[in-house]
Design a protein around this motif. Structure first.
Motif, PDB file in Angstrom:
ATOM      1  N   SER A  83       4.609   1.165   1.505  1.00 11.15           N
ATOM      2  CA  SER A  83       4.742   0.192   2.592  1.00 11.15           C
ATOM      3  C   SER A  83       4.205  -1.167   2.176  1.00 11.15           C
ATOM      4  O   SER A  83       3.275  -1.269   1.366  1.00 11.15           O
ATOM      5  N   ASP A  84       4.780  -2.222   2.766  1.00 11.21           N
ATOM      6  CA  ASP A  84       4.322  -3.574   2.456  1.00 11.21           C
ATOM      7  C   ASP A  84       3.139  -3.948   3.345  1.00 11.21           C
ATOM      8  O   ASP A  84       2.632  -3.127   4.118  1.00 11.21           O
ATOM      9  N   TYR A  85       2.728  -5.214   3.265  1.00 12.80           N
ATOM     10  CA  TYR A  85       1.529  -5.654   3.983  1.00 12.80           C
ATOM     11  C   TYR A  85       1.703  -5.626   5.493  1.00 12.80           C
ATOM     12  O   TYR A  85       0.723  -5.674   6.232  1.00 12.80           O
ATOM     13  N   ARG A  86       2.939  -5.529   5.983  1.00 14.43           N
ATOM     14  CA  ARG A  86       3.187  -5.463   7.426  1.00 14.43           C
ATOM     15  C   ARG A  86       3.459  -4.033   7.886  1.00 14.43           C
ATOM     16  O   ARG A  86       3.852  -3.811   9.029  1.00 14.43           O
ATOM     17  N   GLY A  87       3.267  -3.084   7.008  1.00 15.98           N
ATOM     18  CA  GLY A  87       3.478  -1.695   7.381  1.00 15.98           C
ATOM     19  C   GLY A  87       4.923  -1.243   7.335  1.00 15.98           C
ATOM     20  O   GLY A  87       5.242  -0.140   7.790  1.00 15.98           O
ATOM     21  N   ARG A  88       5.798  -2.067   6.800  1.00 15.74           N
ATOM     22  CA  ARG A  88       7.204  -1.697   6.668  1.00 15.74           C
ATOM     23  C   ARG A  88       7.447  -1.088   5.286  1.00 15.74           C
ATOM     24  O   ARG A  88       6.729  -1.406   4.341  1.00 15.74           O
ATOM     25  N   ALA A  92       3.898   4.807  11.518  1.00 17.79           N
ATOM     26  CA  ALA A  92       4.056   3.459  12.067  1.00 17.79           C
ATOM     27  C   ALA A  92       5.342   2.774  11.594  1.00 17.79           C
ATOM     28  O   ALA A  92       5.575   1.603  11.916  1.00 17.79           O
ATOM     29  N   THR A  93       6.179   3.500  10.884  1.00 11.31           N
ATOM     30  CA  THR A  93       7.392   2.909  10.313  1.00 11.31           C
ATOM     31  C   THR A  93       8.378   2.509  11.406  1.00 11.31           C
ATOM     32  O   THR A  93       8.708   3.322  12.275  1.00 11.31           O
ATOM     33  N   LYS A 126       9.811   8.265   9.235  1.00 10.19           N
ATOM     34  CA  LYS A 126       8.372   8.392   9.480  1.00 10.19           C
ATOM     35  C   LYS A 126       7.736   9.409   8.541  1.00 10.19           C
ATOM     36  O   LYS A 126       6.603   9.223   8.083  1.00 10.19           O
ATOM     37  N   GLY A 155       5.469   7.042   6.862  1.00  4.53           N
ATOM     38  CA  GLY A 155       4.329   6.993   7.769  1.00  4.53           C
ATOM     39  C   GLY A 155       4.749   6.830   9.217  1.00  4.53           C
ATOM     40  O   GLY A 155       5.833   6.330   9.520  1.00  4.53           O
ATOM     41  N   SER A 185       0.859  -1.182   0.000  1.00  2.00           N
ATOM     42  CA  SER A 185       0.000   0.000   0.000  1.00  2.00           C
ATOM     43  C   SER A 185       0.893   1.229   0.000  1.00  2.00           C
ATOM     44  O   SER A 185       1.572   1.512   0.998  1.00  2.00           O
TER      45      SER A 185
END
Length: 424
Positions: free
Chosen positions: A45-50, A91-92, A85, A89, A42
């Motif tokens: 970022s990947d599916y784990r938010g990284r 949450a990184t 961040k 984002g 997305s």
């Protein structure tokens, strides 16, 4: 049971057809993994938010600071995390910058591009360099190749590329957006060129200073064999990189770097915040099993000293050059306490040199099975250790180094017998 052991010992099961099938299976699985990461991403970022390419985010973030005229902030952990961040984002996770100041030149160039094109350029260009270096190893020039080496090169013509690109550490490196391709290319190409173009080899060894932990034993091997042109060229390149970084970024950049190195040592290495299963070293092995910090350093130091002595003996012996090159690579990886799973890319040129030696002069017992194990090992090195707390990469590399010394001793003894017979 005896038949199974004999099969592993002599390696008749490792045929070209099986090697090709395994490589194709590994390549398809790796491509599927990459496609999954891309399809489930997305934005950046990947599916784990990284960040896509995880560790590459620290290179890109550091490069943006250079472009803004504030390169020292790349070495400041809170500032580096804040920039990550902003780009990826809130949450990184934190991805630290742990490289010498002169690597900021590369980071700045990449930061001129948008993130995803920069990642693609970084991985694509260094992957190409890695493949070129492996080709230089398995296809020696006619001027320096003996008859056996020419035959080995012809035998490997249609298989080396598949094995090199399907090597499981390639997927690990791609997933992390890391620099393993560059490390493998520099050390592999330097050793391939060492006898023919000693100054060019020295330049490549000098550029390897961006990963200084892998340069502990290389100067020792060069000095032990009187390769002073190569040694001098490497020293000049390192000196030039230091001067260039100082002139461009200012002398304070080194204070920032050494302060950051203190953080890297205490938090990433000694405390194991990265995860013991990710660090592929004797030091990490001891710490993972509950050993105190002084014991971990002591055992790592003993192993490093033994490796240094063995490397000097190996390089001063009359063993074939591919054996010496593979030994130096293995020893360089094992000699440092700080080597992660993506750094296993550096094993690729060692595997290529070992395969070239075996194809040219015949494989000794266990060598074919060892080559297959080394090639497959990065596929499960991290996950196996995480689940079982049993190290996989380090013991296997130590066994490989011991078997390599056996080959060197065998070749040296054979040459001595031939000389004795000729004299008689």
């Amino acid at each position: 049971m005896g038949g199974f052991i004999d099969s592993l010992r002599n390696g008749p099961w490792l045929t070209r057809e099986r090697a090709r099938l395994w490589a194709l299976a590994a390549l398809i699985a790796s491509l599927a993994g990459i496609l999954y990461i891309v399809a489930t991403a997305s934005g950046l970022s990947d599916y784990r938010g990284r960040p896509i390419g995880t560790d590459f985010s620290n290179v890109y973030a550091a490069g943006t600071y250079v472009l803004e005229g504030r390169p020292e902030l790349a070495f400041n952990a809170p500032a580096q995390h804040a920039r990550e961040k902003v780009i990826f984002g809130d949450a990184t996770p934190f991805y630290g910058w742990h490289y010498p100041p002169f690597f900021l030149f590369i980071a700045a160039l990449l930061a001129l591009l948008p993130y995803l094109p920069a990642l693609a350029l970084w991985q694509g260009a260094t992957l190409a360099l890695y493949l070129i270096s492996i080709h230089a190893i398995v296809s020696p020039s006619p001027r320096r190749a003996g008859r056996g080496e020419e035959s080995a090169a012809r035998a490997a013509d249609h298989l080396w590329l598949l094995l090199a690109i399907a090597y499981p550490a390639v997927f690990v490196n791609l997933g992390h957006g890391q620099n393993g391709f560059l490390t493998a290319a520099l050390i592999g190409f330097a050793l391939a060129l060492l006898d023919r173009r000693p100054i060019a080899a020295g330049i490549l060894f000098g550029l390897l200073a961006y990963k200084p932990q892998f340069g502990l034993l290389i100067p020792l091997a060069l000095m032990a064999t009187g390769r002073w042109k190569t040694f001098a060229a490497a020293a000049v390149i390192v000196g030039a990189l230091v001067v260039a970084a100082t002139l461009v970024f200012g002398s304070d950049i080194w204070s920032a770097f050494f302060a950051s190195a203190h953080f890297t040592r205490e938090v990433v290495l000694e405390a194991g915040n990265t995860g013991w299963h990710k660090i592929q070293s004797v030091f990490s092995w001891v710490r993972m099993w509950g050993g105190p910090l002084p014991l971990a350093y002591a055992i790592q130091a003993i192993v490093t000293l033994v490796l240094a002595a063995a490397t000097v003996w190996l390089w001063r012996s009359t063993a074939a050059f591919p054996v010496k090159a593979a030994g130096l690579i293995l020893a360089s990886i094992l000699a440092t306490p700080y080597s992660l799973d993506y750094d296993l890319m550096a094993l690729a040129p060692a595997i290529a040199f070992l395969a070239a030696a075996g194809l040219a002069r015949g494989f000794l017992p266990w060598e074919k099975t060892l080559l297959a194990a080394l090639w497959l090992m990065p596929l499960i090195a991290r996950s196996f250790t995480e689940v079982t707390s049993l190290p996989l990469a380090v013991p296997l590399m130590l066994v490989a180094f011991v078997l390599l010394l056996r080959r060197a001793r065998t070749e040296t003894a054979s040459q001595s017998r031939d000389l004795s017979v000729a004299a008689f």
